[in-house]
Design an enzyme around this catalytic site. Sequence first.
Site, mmCIF file in Angstrom:
data_model
loop_
_atom_site.group_PDB
_atom_site.id
_atom_site.type_symbol
_atom_site.label_atom_id
_atom_site.label_comp_id
_atom_site.label_asym_id
_atom_site.label_seq_id
_atom_site.Cartn_x
_atom_site.Cartn_y
_atom_site.Cartn_z
ATOM 1 N N ASN A 62 -6.811 -5.265 7.064
ATOM 2 C CA ASN A 62 -6.505 -5.640 5.696
ATOM 3 C C ASN A 62 -7.594 -6.576 5.217
ATOM 4 O O ASN A 62 -7.794 -7.642 5.796
ATOM 5 C CB ASN A 62 -5.136 -6.332 5.623
ATOM 6 C CG ASN A 62 -4.818 -6.836 4.222
ATOM 7 O OD1 ASN A 62 -5.353 -6.323 3.245
ATOM 8 N ND2 ASN A 62 -3.967 -7.841 4.135
ATOM 9 N N GLY A 63 -8.297 -6.170 4.173
ATOM 10 C CA GLY A 63 -9.354 -7.023 3.643
ATOM 11 C C GLY A 63 -10.595 -6.240 3.265
ATOM 12 O O GLY A 63 -10.560 -5.010 3.216
ATOM 13 N N CYS A 79 -11.412 -15.043 -8.507
ATOM 14 C CA CYS A 79 -11.249 -14.112 -9.633
ATOM 15 C C CYS A 79 -10.958 -14.853 -10.926
ATOM 16 O O CYS A 79 -11.147 -14.317 -12.014
ATOM 17 C CB CYS A 79 -10.178 -13.056 -9.344
ATOM 18 S SG CYS A 79 -8.578 -13.724 -8.871
ATOM 19 N N GLY A 85 0.821 -1.205 0.000
ATOM 20 C CA GLY A 85 0.000 0.000 0.000
ATOM 21 C C GLY A 85 0.847 1.244 0.000
ATOM 22 O O GLY A 85 1.684 1.421 0.885
#
Lengths: 472, 472, 472, 472
Positions: free
Chosen positions: C108-109, C452, C33
């Site tokens: 985080n998530g 995905c 990040g």
Amino acid sequence: MHEECGVFGIYSSKETSLAKDVYYGLTALQHRGQEAAGIAVNKDRIIRCKKDLGLVHEVFDAKSLNEMGSAKIAVGHVRYSTSGNPTRENSQPMLTSHIKGQLAICHNGNLSNSFELRKELELGGCIFHSTSDTEVISYCIIKERLSSPSIEEAVSRAMNVIDGAYSLILMSPAKLIACRDPHGLRPLCMGRMMDGSVVFSSESCALDAVGAELTRELLPGEIVVVSDNCRIESIKSHCGRERNSLCIFEYIYFSRNDSVVDSIPVHRYRTEVGRRLFQEDPADADIVVGVPDSGLDAALGYSRASGIPYAMGLIKNKYIGRTFIAPGKDERYDLVRMKLNAIKDVVDGKRIVLIDDSIVRGTTSERIIRLLRSSGAKEIHMRISSPPFRHPCYYGTDVDSPENLIANNHSIDEIAEMIGADTLGFLSVESARDIALSLCPDNKNAGYCLACFNGDYPTRIPHEGSKTRFEI
Amino acid sequence: MHEECGVFGIYSSKETSLAKDVYYGLTALQHRGQEAAGIAVNKDRIIRCKKDLGLVHEVFDAKSLNEMGSAKIAVGHVRYSTSGNPTRENSQPMLTSHIKGQLAICHNGNLSNSFELRKELELGGCIFHSTSDTEVISYCIIKERLSSPSIEEAVSRAMNVIDGAYSLILMSPAKLIACRDPHGLRPLCMGRMMDGSVVFSSESCALDAVGAELTRELLPGEIVVVSDNCRIESIKSHCGRERNSLCIFEYIYFSRNDSVVDSIPVHRYRTEVGRRLFQEDPADADIVVGVPDSGLDAALGYSRASGIPYAMGLIKNKYIGRTFIAPGKDERYDLVRMKLNAIKDVVDGKRIVLIDDSIVRGTTSERIIRLLRSSGAKEIHMRISSPPFRHPCYYGTDVDSPENLIANNHSIDEIAEMIGADTLGFLSVESARDIALSLCPDNKNAGYCLACFNGDYPTRIPHEGSKTRFEI
Amino acid sequence: MHEECGVFGIYSSKETSLAKDVYYGLTALQHRGQEAAGIAVNKDRIIRCKKDLGLVHEVFDAKSLNEMGSAKIAVGHVRYSTSGNPTRENSQPMLTSHIKGQLAICHNGNLSNSFELRKELELGGCIFHSTSDTEVISYCIIKERLSSPSIEEAVSRAMNVIDGAYSLILMSPAKLIACRDPHGLRPLCMGRMMDGSVVFSSESCALDAVGAELTRELLPGEIVVVSDNCRIESIKSHCGRERNSLCIFEYIYFSRNDSVVDSIPVHRYRTEVGRRLFQEDPADADIVVGVPDSGLDAALGYSRASGIPYAMGLIKNKYIGRTFIAPGKDERYDLVRMKLNAIKDVVDGKRIVLIDDSIVRGTTSERIIRLLRSSGAKEIHMRISSPPFRHPCYYGTDVDSPENLIANNHSIDEIAEMIGADTLGFLSVESARDIALSLCPDNKNAGYCLACFNGDYPTRIPHEGSKTRFEI
Amino acid sequence: MHEECGVFGIYSSKETSLAKDVYYGLTALQHRGQEAAGIAVNKDRIIRCKKDLGLVHEVFDAKSLNEMGSAKIAVGHVRYSTSGNPTRENSQPMLTSHIKGQLAICHNGNLSNSFELRKELELGGCIFHSTSDTEVISYCIIKERLSSPSIEEAVSRAMNVIDGAYSLILMSPAKLIACRDPHGLRPLCMGRMMDGSVVFSSESCALDAVGAELTRELLPGEIVVVSDNCRIESIKSHCGRERNSLCIFEYIYFSRNDSVVDSIPVHRYRTEVGRRLFQEDPADADIVVGVPDSGLDAALGYSRASGIPYAMGLIKNKYIGRTFIAPGKDERYDLVRMKLNAIKDVVDGKRIVLIDDSIVRGTTSERIIRLLRSSGAKEIHMRISSPPFRHPCYYGTDVDSPENLIANNHSIDEIAEMIGADTLGFLSVESARDIALSLCPDNKNAGYCLACFNGDYPTRIPHEGSKTRFEI
């Protein structure tokens, strides 16, 4: 090319964190220049310099002042903010090195023969990093230094060559030197601290700021050298050669009203201008209002002379500083309106004598008058505490070009109509000078430059090309 | 005083927003200097310059590039970040004005006689604003310009006077001029864009970045002049006077591995170094690991020559850049550890050939080896892709002072023990040269400076005082 | 809404300048990040937080880290840079106060039921300052805290309500708590320093950076509580409820290749992908080239499996960072060209296997292939180290919208033609999973999310409106 | 916890670049708060907010104002600079979202029951991101919104719960709402532009700045709602419940002297204070000098009443702003000396009536008097244009803590001696109120809070712990 600036220098009785004294001094001189600020310090004959664009407290903070360390001699400079194109290259002190070591120069003024000097220097292979006169002066002094027994002798010889307005403070590895041009166009004074330290400054208000007593102004043409143990030596070989010609605008506008310039307290001059404006151009009115801040002293003088009450009819927004930019909108807003507001309760229904320091293009005056009328003012009799500008200044004052000067193209009645005043009056050129002469304790030698009003220049006029040639 | 830098210049076939091309070129040359960046553009014979401390994309953004407007000629410079004291005064292009107009100079290299030249200039009344050799060069060229029929003739005459390493790109009101010192110590190449625009650059990777084809390198001593309609003229009067002496460190470290320098692809040189390291100093090991990024090419070469698998055993944190400062804590953390990490899965239990580009003080090598051992490496055979440093560089390479060079005070075995390597090998001086000679297509005239390894300087050694006198 | 982030926390054995440890840890997690960074420290049960937009070393310097003082517990967070609109409101740690004191949360998530939870909270009168799921989690925990005997019990109860991907590090006045969602979608590991201090981190590379040993990963659903004297308690009441579903993209792209994630060294996974790509899709070629940096590991694996030499054919400009913006010009230049260059000497005349980590829209691949061909590459066989993207990710991965995914609209042959590759191959979905299973030491319970690629989501799919409703 | 602030809001007759109007309005209110500034705009029912620490023109520039786009409704806030610890979290507008959409709140004042309200909210599971009362108000309104038919009804119901000083401007997706606490402790007025746009502001000077006419002040307890087509609705259900208690310090110090506050021109109040000071405490002197800027109005009033000439004896350095920090040196320099200088020519040998607005600790007064005496002042008769501070303020005025208030521990004679004044006089508490009553056109309902002088608080006093508990 405009060089309205403030200079400051100190030779300390002992090594100390001298950059801080300069910082305080420059802050007091900030009104003389908001574009750039710089300080150079001399410790053990090594000179270091820090300078940048911005206000003194933007360029320096506690950390950077501490990093400059302790020093025995230090100089500083604030530079005028001309519209458009501020450059770091022209900021000062200008620190260069030459065969005898380093030299830092702080300069207030404008040469009238810099074009010729520069050309001559270039023909000798000199190269220039800036467009400022200060670099020309540096070359002239350093060229003379090659064959001079001392730096002060080099300065004295250079003064034979350079012409125009200059108040200089120079720092060499061992000395602090101040000098003033033979016409005395720009001010320069000296003072002493309790501990014997010697201080030079454009104005006495900076001496107050560092706790120094004003000793005296430098004479036109005088060179003062400070060396070991704060020993002072005066060189007067250039004194008395020219008629004294202090820029009258120092009294009218440039200097802070708590300064004493060439023996005249600035506030007293301005108050006297108000009195004279009433005598020359009386108005029948209910209140006297000054445009803050520069019109307030004269407004007080006008009020005292006329008996018409002094009133605060305009208030200034003190948060709109140098960096404020109006983001604009549909022409609905103007910056004058943001900077100034009328106090309706004071001006409503009143006949007002309105005092401002000058009219250049007329647009600001027009907006102020409109503001007062929209707040109910019945009559507005505008009085200007300076004569009309009609001629360019070649000595460092940023007077607009003649074609933009409203007084150059219009009669007083026309101007009054254009700006919306019921009556309009300017201080006469004679009064501008006479007030100074009358206030000067020793007026035998006093003399003033009023060239921007009457075209009577104390030096020859600079070569035409000088303003436009070197726009690096 | 260190002048390892990158220079870039372009003469465009048409007026365009040329500052952007220079911006792209300088970004590709950023590895040659991270301290300061600058661009000068020439529109209608008026040169304007912007420069400041910082990386190229920190000094310039879309807004400032657009403000530089369109231009026909432009030059740019990136400057090396020496430890300590970056100064704006020394940043480039150095833009000055003189009797014939303006001159912008971009310089990569270091003079060996700047002390003497500067002294002589000062005795003639010259003043200096910076401590850089570039100002000395400016004076030399401009002095000659007074009596020369052209700027290129002035450059040619100045080359009779200045000695040492210099690749220059100059921009006058009408011309773009590139020249390379007669020893060819620093690289300089030229290229063409599809539209005919001529480009000069320290390295060919910047030609790639702007879409130009590499035409050729400048010859040692050559002056190339570009004028109207991108017409190119070559002046070779200084060519062939000295033995060619390209700095071998351009291949070992300075240049980007996608550049071609004096006809040799840099990546090929480095890969070949790895091969030679194996031949000179074979090691029995499980994997070959390069220290990223500068050891990777040689590691690949070593792997290919030896058949030992190439592996990624060290990973670099790419977010630790120029401005990263470790805030320190109890000596628990070291910056090497932040910058590099070992991949335990790769190195655990392995005998490793570790390749780095150089050892200066030895502390970094010691930490990397410790890191690998703590991740389980069983044996570490360190191979260095350059010979040991033993002599100072006077041509712009920032080699540490001799007393700090570990190779100056210790045998290879001692060094190996100090850094914790099982074995240690350096590239031989002969190989460093031979590899270049073998890769150079036309090696009849090729020659290289290896003075930092063998003390054989191509020019006379600079005067002792030159480094310390002028610390403004 | 994208929450790909890095979290870090430490409970120290003694009070120390703990912000510095977090600073080092976050710097190692910077790849997760680059939009924002923040640190919160806990001294004497008072929590203070500093956070802002920027890289870790832009937000913090030695001065600000020192000002944070000494502390016993500290947490930190780096946040993903989504295109467009970075906001301070969404930066973390999120520090709030409630009836039992303060709570700092690092997350985080991405939740899959945040829309419903937020709506329910709002119906109870809750107000939201941000659009982040983290604020929803804060509310859920604090609501439960009112009736819970401890903060860890409140966390446990909140886990009954929140659904989706979350790795959390929380700091209360007295405790440091880490927890991982029951599917284990995002990684979270713990380590110990020599002095007994306990550290939590998204990835093990940050443990390396602060000198901590990796102890183990948190189990999916596990809550670990650290309190006085670094005492550790594990709560496993949520473990084993769901099938394990670690995001496979942590191996393919997100994690640093020197990290170990859920017992698999990331570099080993990626190298193995290269090997499998060769097995699934062999190509006859001269060299294998990886697109730096993310394609290098797989390229090495492909080379080893195939025997085709590994080569450095592409070089990355390491000075083009997050803040680099191409100022654009006539479409002549593209950013890919600035970031990458081909080494002509390596690729000229060669048949190349080119390995990259993914193809999203195809434009970058097309430009890289064009670059290689213009440098002389004869054939280009592109291999992608992940399966084709076909489905949106709801767990914090910033996959482009389906209509922009080239693999969603085109066959592999079509894509090959569009990007200009001679042949094109993707890793199969099965291989992506099988490689992980084969490398995982204890693969009985291992499981991975490949949604995905295959649309098989481990949780229910979020409500349609959730992405667009709250764009504050 | 200090909430002295300025609020501004506008409902435009048409969609336009409304952020600029707010920018101008906030610049006019800058004297009410220099710590932080923020603007929120509403376009098509979507509210966006930008705010940060700094002056209005530091937080916003032309670029950021343009980026805010066109809007129909907009609000803004400037926040007081308390010593020590400015935080972004507490800056405003506070923009949150809730079940019915977004809500932006701008608040001037301080609640007296925020401690209790916050505790109660926390017991219901609320979490707080800031320490400001504004977040408490947000919760109270939004909780009521759940069961209210409109946002204005929710505001009205929340007013049953919150107690203390508050002037609020709220912006919902469709409405602009202003309301004033039932005691009317803080001012709030409304105006109209020529085009029908409705403007709310803390003071009328901001209406002048945007070209709006002052319509009237809001009544204590009044809620004014502006909706489609600038339709105005007034809700008076909370009016008349409490005795009116406008903070008298708005006249004495807070408001700009060109504002009209609750029907009294501020300048007129201050001038009248000067007159009353003379009546209550006449002094025989040569000149009247005001401490700039806040003592000038009263000095003029004193002069007019007494016939003693008004003089400019002190001058303020206008370049020493909010960010100026004295770098300190040996205690030789004090900041008062940098900010103020005496005009020796005016004060030398004079008996002076010196007028300042207040004495808090006495140190500033002592330094000013010392400055005047060192410039030759013979006598100094200090008159303070407010009564002595003796009690804490709970409504947003940053009065020092009682133990630091010189008037709390010393008689007037003692203070005079401590500060070095020959005589000292304060305005009486009765006069402070009577002047306002006498100037108020409709004084039947007028009433003022003078609690800091006489301890008579219009509301109950806040709970003891409220100031210290939540120092996030």
